[in-house]
Structures are given as C-alpha cells and as structure tokens.
Scaffold this active site. Structure first.
Site, PDB file in Angstrom:
ATOM      1  N   LYS A   1       0.828  -1.205   0.000  1.00  0.00           N
ATOM      2  CA  LYS A   1       0.000   0.000   0.000  1.00  0.00           C
ATOM      3  C   LYS A   1       0.870   1.265   0.000  1.00  0.00           C
ATOM      4  CE  LYS A   1      -4.048  -2.171   0.402  1.00  0.00           C
ATOM      5  NZ  LYS A   1      -3.977  -3.612   0.115  1.00  0.00           N
TER       6      LYS A   1
HETATM    7  C1  LIG Z   1      -5.288  -4.521   0.787  1.00  0.00           C
HETATM    8  C2  LIG Z   1      -6.756  -4.416   0.968  1.00  0.00           C
HETATM    9  C3  LIG Z   1      -7.412  -4.960   2.088  1.00  0.00           C
HETATM   10  C4  LIG Z   1      -6.732  -5.866   3.067  1.00  0.00           C
HETATM   11  O1  LIG Z   1      -5.704  -5.308   3.788  1.00  0.00           O
HETATM   12  P1  LIG Z   1      -4.575  -6.250   4.427  1.00  0.00           P
HETATM   13  O2  LIG Z   1      -3.808  -5.284   5.278  1.00  0.00           O
HETATM   14  O3  LIG Z   1      -3.781  -6.817   3.311  1.00  0.00           O
HETATM   15  O4  LIG Z   1      -5.257  -7.292   5.243  1.00  0.00           O
HETATM   16  C5  LIG Z   1      -8.777  -4.730   2.237  1.00  0.00           C
HETATM   17  N1  LIG Z   1      -9.465  -4.029   1.320  1.00  0.00           N
HETATM   18  C6  LIG Z   1      -8.878  -3.506   0.231  1.00  0.00           C
HETATM   19  C7  LIG Z   1      -9.706  -2.715  -0.734  1.00  0.00           C
HETATM   20  C8  LIG Z   1      -7.519  -3.705   0.000  1.00  0.00           C
HETATM   21  O5  LIG Z   1      -6.945  -3.224  -1.115  1.00  0.00           O
END
Ligand SMILES: *Cc1c(COP(=O)(O)O)cnc(C)c1O
Length: 360
Positions: A181
């Site tokens: 992210k």
């Molecule tokens: C990455 C993501 C998640 C999950 O997050 P994690 O930290 O990987 O568990 C949830 N929703 C969206 C839209 C994402 O892109």
C-alpha cells in the site's frame, strides 16, 4: 523487471535506530511504546481524534463488523479486493452486491435502496483507488433506513475532503498498512471512529477482550501489532511527503504521456485531495487492455488487473451475480506500475509500449 508496485523502504539506519530501543526495553508487542507513538503520530498526521493500530486491514474490517454487532445482510461493492467481501462472510453476514458508478467506480448510491431488505444491517463501501465514495448520499440512505456505515479505506490513506480526513466519515473506517500500500508498516491496519464508546469496545476486541489481567469485557480476538511493525510505520511516516510528491510527479508524467490514448480514468471526487495510490486506466475495450497487458509483460513490465474478476462472479462462498457496470469496467481496467522508486524513464517506456499497441 518492473512490478506493479514495490514497497517503500526507509534508509536502513533509520529502522535500526528503532530496533536498538526495542532491544533496550525488551518490549516486543502488546501495544508497546512504538505502537502507541505510531497511533499518536498518525492521529496528528491524519487530523483525526481516534484511531487504533491493528494487525492488518482485513482484521480491521472484521473487528469493525464485530464491534457494530452486525447480523444479516451487508450491502457492499463487487469492485474491491477480496477482503471486503470475505470479512463480511467471516463474520457470519451475507454480502449483497450493488453495482458501481461508472465514473467513480465506487458503489452506486442510487442503486442501494433497491437492495435493502428487512435483513439489511449495514453498507460497506470501498474508496476504490483512494477515490472517496459518495458519502453524503450513502449516509443519507443509511440514516433513513437505520443502517450502519463502514468504509474500507485500504487505498485511501491521507485523502481529505474539503480539508477533512476521509476517515472521519461513517460509523467506522478501516485502512490497510500492508507493504504493497501507499503507506505501510510491513503488515498493519487501522480502525477509525468518531465514537469514543465504540473505540473503547474495539480496543477490548483487539486484545482478546481483556479488561485488566483477570477480567473480560467483550468477546475479543488478537488484533494487536508488534513493535517491529510499528517501527517501520514510524520510519516510513517520516518520508510520507516525499512519497506523495514522487507519486504525484510520476502520475502527472503518465497523464502527459498517455494524453492521446483512447482510454479514460476514474473520475475523482470533486472536493477530495488525491493520494496517488494507483494509476488505473480504463481502455476502450478488453481487447485493447489485454493486448497492452501482454505487450508490457513481453517487456518485463507487470501491470495488474485491479479488480478483475468481480467479487460477485468469483467467490466460491457467495452467490454469483452479473453486474453490468462492474463486469464491463473489470474487463478493461488496468493498473500501471506506480511506486516511489519508479523512474520517469520507466513511465515513458511503459507509456510508449501502450501507445504502440493502440497505434498498430
Ligand atoms: C489490501 C486491501 C485490504 C486488506 O488489507 P490487508 O492489510 O492486506 O489485510 C482490504 N481491502 C482492500 C480494498 C484492500 O486493497
């Protein structure tokens, strides 16, 4: 090789400084001083009152659903990462998909009311690519029908609307601080709410429900995160402006290079800031998209089809449902590489390859 994303890493020495503190204190997890410091600094950075640092963005969603005691049907978007839907099912609720708006690519509020039944308890929207949902309309509908609102803000770190944090909306918002992210702590997640009572409940839930060493306030889970993860979060926070600036420069370069491409981009919320988390382009048709994807791959460049296929057509644990706009967009959207270390020359190369496919 050019991947679609590459985690930002701070200079190693900056991380090591935090490590020597951990070795001195020998406090590794369970809301140690670094995790607490990260929470404080993130609150001030984002301009919000309450925030909890948790294990990841998925557990943040699950904790949100649990804390609101949701049961029954949750209206949600099929155009998102799997965790948005899987958390609903994991918590024993049923996702009810509503098609997206073809401009914002977020859940279409005009289609929500038709999906409401007597079992509906909440709306869970995703701010796709960081682009805010139409929250005014969603929250008006929620109020009218007495529904809770959760926003999956996994992509939306740092986005503001009229200067106010996007995480200030709804009953609860979540964010992911996963390595892929925009801003990360290797693994990590955030839960935000304006309601201090709900916050307290979530804090219990994060720590097995413990209320003191020998008492329990709630049914809880282990949603804590470690000092090592918090250290990465703290180190990266010091670079967030530079990360933002670099991504802006790269995004603007793509825009300029691809101005003659027969493609469009999601239409951004008019009062919101941009966070440059992704660079999605919507091709004229899936054939053009697939040809471009293959051309890039042939040159060692890995764009990704975020989000394809639609969650309403792929998950073995939910009823499949064709959705006009979602299925169309999912069939022709592509996210191009975008990360701090990407160079302008690489952006030029990627753009030229895509243009060459079109002009062939
Ligand atoms: C990455 C993501 C998640 C999950 O997050 P994690 O930290 O990987 O568990 C949830 N929703 C969206 C839209 C994402 O892109």
């Amino acid at each position: 090789m050019i991947p679609v994303t590459k985690p930002f890493l701070p200079p190693q020495g900056e991380y090591e400084k935090y490590l020597s503190g951990i070795w001195k204190r020998q406090w590794l997890t369970n809301m140690g001083p670094l995790a607490s410091d990260l929470e404080m600094k993130l609150k001030s950075h984002l301009g919000i009152k309450h925030l909890l640092y948790v294990t990841n963005g998925t557990i943040a969603l699950q904790m949100a659903i649990k804390a609101l005691e949701l049961q029954g049907e949750i209206i949600t978007t099929p155009f998102s990462f799997v965790a948005t839907s899987s958390s609903i099912v994991w918590e024993g609720c049923k996702p009810v998909f509503v098609d997206i708006d073809k401009y914002s690519l977020n859940i279409d509020p005009n289609k929500i009311e038709a999906a409401i039944t007597e079992k509906t308890c909440a709306i869970l929207g995703t701010h796709v690519y960081g682009n805010p949902c139409d929250m005014d309309t969603i929250e008006k509908i929620a109020k009218k029908h007495d529904l809770k609102v959760i926003y999956d803000g996994a992509h939306a770190f740092g986005v503001t609307i009229n200067g106010k944090s996007i995480f200030d909306y709804g009953d609860l918002s979540t964010c992911s601080l996963h390595a892929t992210k925009l801003y990360h702590s290797i693994e990590g997640g955030l839960i935000m709410t304006k309601d201090p009572i709900l916050l307290k409940k979530l804090a219990f839930i994060r720590n097995f429900g413990f209320n003191g060493p020998e008492a329990f306030a709630e049914l809880g889970i282990n949603g804590k995160n470690s000092e090592f993860h918090a250290a990465m979060g703290l180190a990266n926070l010091g670079h967030i402006e530079a990360i933002h600036e670099q991504r802006k420069i790269l995004t603007e370069r793509y825009d300029k290079m691809l101005r003659n491409l027969n493609a469009s981009k999601p239409v951004w919320h008019r009062n919101a800031s941009l966070n440059y988390a992704y660079y999605p382009i919507i091709f004229e048709n899936s054939e053009q998209m697939l040809k471009s994807l293959a051309k890039l791959q042939g040159n060692g460049i890995f764009a990704r089809r975020y989000f394809y296929p639609s969650l309403a057509t792929t998950l073995p644990y939910v009823e499949t449902k064709a959705m006009e706009i979602t299925d169309d967009i999912a069939s022709r959207i592509l996210c191009l590489p975008l990360y701090f270390d990407l160079t302008l020359e690489e952006v030029d190369l990627i753009s030229r390859l895509i243009l060459r496919v079109q002009n062939n």
